[in-house]
Design a protein around this motif. Structure first.
Motif, PDB file in Angstrom:
ATOM      1  N   SER B   6       0.849  -1.181   0.000  1.00  0.00           N
ATOM      2  CA  SER B   6       0.000   0.000   0.000  1.00  0.00           C
ATOM      3  C   SER B   6       0.892   1.241   0.000  1.00  0.00           C
ATOM      4  O   SER B   6       1.743   1.405   0.873  1.00  0.00           O
ATOM      5  N   ILE B   7       0.698   2.072  -1.013  1.00  0.00           N
ATOM      6  CA  ILE B   7       1.531   3.274  -1.165  1.00  0.00           C
ATOM      7  C   ILE B   7       0.603   4.481  -1.081  1.00  0.00           C
ATOM      8  O   ILE B   7      -0.387   4.552  -1.800  1.00  0.00           O
ATOM      9  N   GLN B   8       0.920   5.403  -0.168  1.00  0.00           N
ATOM     10  CA  GLN B   8       0.077   6.588  -0.009  1.00  0.00           C
ATOM     11  C   GLN B   8       0.898   7.854  -0.117  1.00  0.00           C
ATOM     12  O   GLN B   8       1.840   8.061   0.635  1.00  0.00           O
ATOM     13  N   GLN B   9       0.524   8.688  -1.049  1.00  0.00           N
ATOM     14  CA  GLN B   9       1.102  10.035  -1.188  1.00  0.00           C
ATOM     15  C   GLN B   9       2.631  10.025  -1.181  1.00  0.00           C
ATOM     16  O   GLN B   9       3.269  10.882  -0.566  1.00  0.00           O
ATOM     17  N   LEU B  10       3.197   9.031  -1.855  1.00  0.00           N
ATOM     18  CA  LEU B  10       4.647   8.899  -1.840  1.00  0.00           C
ATOM     19  C   LEU B  10       5.294   9.929  -2.764  1.00  0.00           C
ATOM     20  O   LEU B  10       4.946  10.042  -3.940  1.00  0.00           O
ATOM     21  N   THR B  11       6.250  10.674  -2.197  1.00  0.00           N
ATOM     22  CA  THR B  11       6.989  11.650  -3.007  1.00  0.00           C
ATOM     23  C   THR B  11       8.478  11.365  -2.875  1.00  0.00           C
ATOM     24  O   THR B  11       8.916  10.739  -1.913  1.00  0.00           O
ATOM     25  N   LYS B  12       9.225  11.823  -3.848  1.00  0.00           N
ATOM     26  CA  LYS B  12      10.681  11.699  -3.769  1.00  0.00           C
ATOM     27  C   LYS B  12      11.334  12.762  -4.652  1.00  0.00           C
ATOM     28  O   LYS B  12      10.996  12.903  -5.829  1.00  0.00           O
ATOM     29  N   SER B  13      12.228  13.517  -4.049  1.00  0.00           N
ATOM     30  CA  SER B  13      13.048  14.450  -4.821  1.00  0.00           C
ATOM     31  C   SER B  13      14.498  14.092  -4.573  1.00  0.00           C
ATOM     32  O   SER B  13      14.874  13.810  -3.446  1.00  0.00           O
ATOM     33  N   TYR B  14      15.272  14.086  -5.638  1.00  0.00           N
ATOM     34  CA  TYR B  14      16.698  13.804  -5.479  1.00  0.00           C
ATOM     35  C   TYR B  14      17.455  15.088  -5.181  1.00  0.00           C
ATOM     36  O   TYR B  14      16.930  16.195  -5.365  1.00  0.00           O
ATOM     37  N   ALA B  15      18.679  14.924  -4.716  1.00  0.00           N
ATOM     38  CA  ALA B  15      19.498  16.078  -4.348  1.00  0.00           C
ATOM     39  C   ALA B  15      19.688  17.009  -5.547  1.00  0.00           C
ATOM     40  O   ALA B  15      19.868  18.221  -5.384  1.00  0.00           O
ATOM     41  N   LYS B  22       5.751  12.234  -7.569  1.00  0.00           N
ATOM     42  CA  LYS B  22       4.933  13.370  -7.128  1.00  0.00           C
ATOM     43  C   LYS B  22       3.616  12.890  -6.537  1.00  0.00           C
ATOM     44  O   LYS B  22       2.559  13.058  -7.134  1.00  0.00           O
ATOM     45  N   GLY B  23       3.680  12.249  -5.385  1.00  0.00           N
ATOM     46  CA  GLY B  23       2.444  11.858  -4.712  1.00  0.00           C
ATOM     47  C   GLY B  23       1.788  10.629  -5.318  1.00  0.00           C
ATOM     48  O   GLY B  23       0.697  10.690  -5.866  1.00  0.00           O
ATOM     49  N   ILE B  24       2.478   9.501  -5.178  1.00  0.00           N
ATOM     50  CA  ILE B  24       1.956   8.250  -5.735  1.00  0.00           C
ATOM     51  C   ILE B  24       0.994   7.596  -4.742  1.00  0.00           C
ATOM     52  O   ILE B  24       1.303   7.468  -3.563  1.00  0.00           O
ATOM     53  N   ASP B  25      -0.184   7.212  -5.207  1.00  0.00           N
ATOM     54  CA  ASP B  25      -1.120   6.399  -4.431  1.00  0.00           C
ATOM     55  C   ASP B  25      -1.348   5.118  -5.212  1.00  0.00           C
ATOM     56  O   ASP B  25      -1.765   5.171  -6.367  1.00  0.00           O
ATOM     57  N   LEU B  26      -1.079   3.981  -4.576  1.00  0.00           N
ATOM     58  CA  LEU B  26      -1.215   2.728  -5.305  1.00  0.00           C
ATOM     59  C   LEU B  26      -1.348   1.575  -4.320  1.00  0.00           C
ATOM     60  O   LEU B  26      -0.613   1.514  -3.342  1.00  0.00           O
ATOM     61  N   GLY B  59       8.319  11.977   1.057  1.00  0.00           N
ATOM     62  CA  GLY B  59       7.168  12.019   1.953  1.00  0.00           C
ATOM     63  C   GLY B  59       6.243  10.867   1.654  1.00  0.00           C
ATOM     64  O   GLY B  59       6.423  10.147   0.677  1.00  0.00           O
ATOM     65  N   GLY B  60       5.227  10.684   2.508  1.00  0.00           N
ATOM     66  CA  GLY B  60       4.228   9.651   2.269  1.00  0.00           C
ATOM     67  C   GLY B  60       4.494   8.393   3.068  1.00  0.00           C
ATOM     68  O   GLY B  60       5.397   8.354   3.901  1.00  0.00           O
ATOM     69  N   LYS B  61       3.667   7.376   2.800  1.00  0.00           N
ATOM     70  CA  LYS B  61       3.728   6.140   3.576  1.00  0.00           C
ATOM     71  C   LYS B  61       3.719   4.934   2.646  1.00  0.00           C
ATOM     72  O   LYS B  61       2.996   4.920   1.663  1.00  0.00           O
ATOM     73  N   VAL B  62       4.513   3.946   2.970  1.00  0.00           N
ATOM     74  CA  VAL B  62       4.482   2.693   2.217  1.00  0.00           C
ATOM     75  C   VAL B  62       4.424   1.557   3.224  1.00  0.00           C
ATOM     76  O   VAL B  62       5.188   1.547   4.191  1.00  0.00           O
ATOM     77  N   SER B  63       3.487   0.627   3.035  1.00  0.00           N
ATOM     78  CA  SER B  63       3.517  -0.555   3.890  1.00  0.00           C
ATOM     79  C   SER B  63       3.441  -1.816   3.042  1.00  0.00           C
ATOM     80  O   SER B  63       2.825  -1.836   1.973  1.00  0.00           O
ATOM     81  N   VAL B  64       4.115  -2.835   3.533  1.00  0.00           N
ATOM     82  CA  VAL B  64       4.179  -4.120   2.845  1.00  0.00           C
ATOM     83  C   VAL B  64       3.475  -5.132   3.734  1.00  0.00           C
ATOM     84  O   VAL B  64       3.927  -5.376   4.854  1.00  0.00           O
ATOM     85  N   ASP B  65       2.355  -5.643   3.276  1.00  0.00           N
ATOM     86  CA  ASP B  65       1.543  -6.570   4.056  1.00  0.00           C
ATOM     87  C   ASP B  65       1.242  -5.985   5.446  1.00  0.00           C
ATOM     88  O   ASP B  65       1.289  -6.685   6.461  1.00  0.00           O
ATOM     89  N   GLY B  66       0.987  -4.686   5.477  1.00  0.00           N
ATOM     90  CA  GLY B  66       0.648  -4.021   6.731  1.00  0.00           C
ATOM     91  C   GLY B  66       1.832  -3.544   7.554  1.00  0.00           C
ATOM     92  O   GLY B  66       1.660  -2.877   8.563  1.00  0.00           O
ATOM     93  N   HIS B  67       3.058  -3.877   7.114  1.00  0.00           N
ATOM     94  CA  HIS B  67       4.241  -3.446   7.862  1.00  0.00           C
ATOM     95  C   HIS B  67       4.848  -2.212   7.207  1.00  0.00           C
ATOM     96  O   HIS B  67       5.210  -2.253   6.035  1.00  0.00           O
ATOM     97  N   ASP B  68       4.995  -1.141   7.992  1.00  0.00           N
ATOM     98  CA  ASP B  68       5.584   0.079   7.464  1.00  0.00           C
ATOM     99  C   ASP B  68       7.037  -0.177   7.045  1.00  0.00           C
ATOM    100  O   ASP B  68       7.789  -0.834   7.764  1.00  0.00           O
TER     101      ASP B  68
END
Lengths: 253, 308
Positions: B6-15, B22-26, B59-68
């Motif tokens: 479960s992926i919520q509002q995942l963002t990533k910017s490199y240096a 830009k805010g992945i929900d999946l 930013g955002g949250k990712v969990s794998v089978d309920g584990h952050d």
């Protein structure tokens, strides 16, 4: 604790040592033997005793330290630099292991190798010179402590290095000079007073002094101070390593 | 049911300042084969690398089978096997040693029988004592797969699995993926080959410039694909469509010059012949006609271009 992971890294790293046995063991043993032939037998025979110890015997602890430091650093640095360079580090980073476990695996293997090497060099030295070890247990403690500390330092170098050149620079430009100037071949009491003070900023002085005390019971610096300085350096390296893992410095973007 | 990932509002910017995500929900469901489709540089590898722990999330949250993935990284990562896009190998190790290493690294006790079966399934058993640099490119790719499966993961990531792979390995790989799915393994593959997604996936997600722009069941997508359109350019503009032609659900363009008929190309009976006859009966003449079919490729290209 993921003991299987620690074991996997540890055995994998040691396997590399066995595979490259010639470079790993033979090279440092040969170069140390050369020191004994030149400084111990050839030059040493016409030198005066230092602290009542024959010159050839006097340099044994320093030479063991010289090999121990350079080998610990280069082994550990290579051990972590190689997967970074080849890209296989992805697997370690994606594995369910803590940074502590990674460090135990890599640094443990490098330190193990250095300790074995140190003992082999002492045996080699025994072929050239006669010496006794006054405090064998302390000697082992300092041997292991130094191997661990400098493997940890090498691990830092390996993470920091972003090219093969940098991997060589630290041992060649920093550690070898510090070891030579750290009293491997002389007692710091033989230096002019000003240099005696300056030399105390060299961390290797404490290691060699304490190690020599283990052999002959004489030292340039108080052994407790040496032990304290070694532990301080160990603590410093640990702090840097954990900072590196916490921030992902040169490991994760 | 708890999603596999479960992926919520995942963002990533490199240096470098590059906004890779830009805010992945999946959500990826357990047991499905999910294809992440997108052009080079869309953020596919970044997304996978974050889930697997190789890249730090922004930013955002990712969990794998309920584990952050940050708080419970051990539990999360133990479930995942990753086959990266590049062939990263310990060149001087033997196949057997490297696979054994991977299993240990993921916290599993030795199981030579399982590893033997794995290597046999991947046609690597004969080569187990060979050092990796002696192997061909295809064999090296098999070693990467063996490493990823060495700890019996529940979730398998395949990043561009068939890039530069020969036909035989490709076929073996699909067979293996199907076999894994039957055992309940969730599979996420990235690709920029549409046929690959079509052939394998249950669901398809399209990613472009760091955003998920479409997630759809493959069947639904294929249904859209099956539709064809017949476009008739009329001689004279038409005011309205005669009620007698209602059955065809025709669409008239705003200027009345074009009639569009949508039909199912898969069916035997498309109704084109009757339509043309009916049009003639109602005195509607046309000067030109064209038929078109939107492929997944078209949908994909339109989607990606629409965002450009």
């Amino acid at each position: 604790m993921n003991f299987y992971a620690i074991r996997a890294i540890y055995l994998f790293e040691l396997a590399r040592t066995w595979r490259t046995l010639m470079q790993s063991i033979a090279t440092p043993v040969i170069s140390t033997s050369l020191y004994f032939v030149v400084f111990g037998s050839a030059i040493g025979s016409s030198m005066v005793q230092i602290h009542g110890i024959d010159y050839a015997a006097f340099i044994v602890p320093g030479l063991v330290m010289l090999a121990l430091l350079t080998e610990s650093i280069s082994n550990a640095a290579f051990g972590i630099y190689m997967p970074k360079y080849s890209g296989t580090i992805y697997e370690v980073l994606s594995a369910p292991i803590s940074s502590f476990e990674i460090v135990v695996g890599y640094v443990g293997a490098a330190a193990t190798k250095s300790v074995i090497l140190g003992l082999i060099i002492m045996l080699t030295a025994r072929l050239f010179v006669t010496f006794e070890i006054e405090h064998p247990l302390w000697m082992l403690l300092f041997l292991v402590l130094t191997a661990v500390t400098f493997s940890l330092f090498g691990f830092i170098v390996g993470i920091w290095a972003d090219g093969w050149e940098k991997l060589q620079i630290v041992p060649a430009l920093i550690v070898t000079p510090l070891t030579f100037l750290g009293g491997s071949f002389y007692s710091i009491s033989m230096l002019p007073p000003v240099w005696q003070k300056i030399t105390l900023f060299n961390p290797v002085v404490y290691l060699i002094s304490a190690f020599r005390w283990c052999f002959y019971g004489v030292s340039d610096v108080n052994v407790a101070v040496s032990l304290g300085m070694t532990l301080l350096f160990l603590g410093g390296c640990l702090a840097i390593v954990f900072w590196m893992f916490k921030t992902g410095y040169r490991l994760k973007s | 049911m708890q999603p596999a990932i479960s992926i919520q509002q995942l963002t990533k910017s490199y240096a470098s300042g590059h906004h890779a995500l830009k805010g992945i929900d999946l959500d990826i469901q357990k047991g499905e084969i999910f294809a992440l489709l997108g052009p080079n540089g869309a953020g596919k590898t970044t997304l996978i690398s974050i889930v697997c722990g190789i890249v730090n999330p922004g930013g955002g949250k990712v969990s794998v089978d309920g584990h952050d993935i940050l708080d419970d990284y051990r539990l999360a990562r133990a479930k995942i096997g990753l086959v990266p896009q590049e062939l990263f190998n310990d060149a001087f190790e033997s196949v057997w040693a490297t696979v054994k290493f991977s299993r240990g690294l993921f916290g599993k006790g030795p199981n030579p029988a399982y590893l033997e079966k794995l290597l046999r399934d991947l046609s690597l058993w004969e080569k187990r004592e060979a050092r990796i640099f002696e192997l061909s490119g295809g064999m090296k790719r098999r070693v990467m797969i063996a490493k990823a499966l060495s700890h019996e993961p529940d979730i398998l990531f395949l990043d561009e699995p068939t890039a530069g792979v020969d036909v035989e390995l490709r076929r073996d790989m699909w067979e293996m993926v199907r076999g894994l799915r039957e055992r309940g393994v969730t599979i996420i593959l990235t690709t920029h080959y549409i046929e690959e997604a079509e052939e394998m996936a249950d669901r398809i997600g399209v990613i472009s410039k760091g955003e998920i722009i479409l997630v759809e069941d493959k069947a639904v997508l294929m249904d859209k694909l099956g539709k064809k359109q017949l476009r008739l350019i009329l001689q004279r503009p038409l005011q309205s469509i005669p009620p007698a032609l209602d059955a065809y659900a025709l669409e008239l363009s705003a200027d009345g010059n074009e009639l569009v008929y949508t039909f199912d190309a898969q069916r035997q009976h498309t109704g084109i012949a009757e339509l043309l006859r009916h049009l003639g009966e109602h005195g509607i003449d046309f000067k030109d006609l064209q038929s078109s079919q939107s492929s997944l490729e078209d949908i994909f290209v339109n989607l990606v271009r629409g965002r450009a």
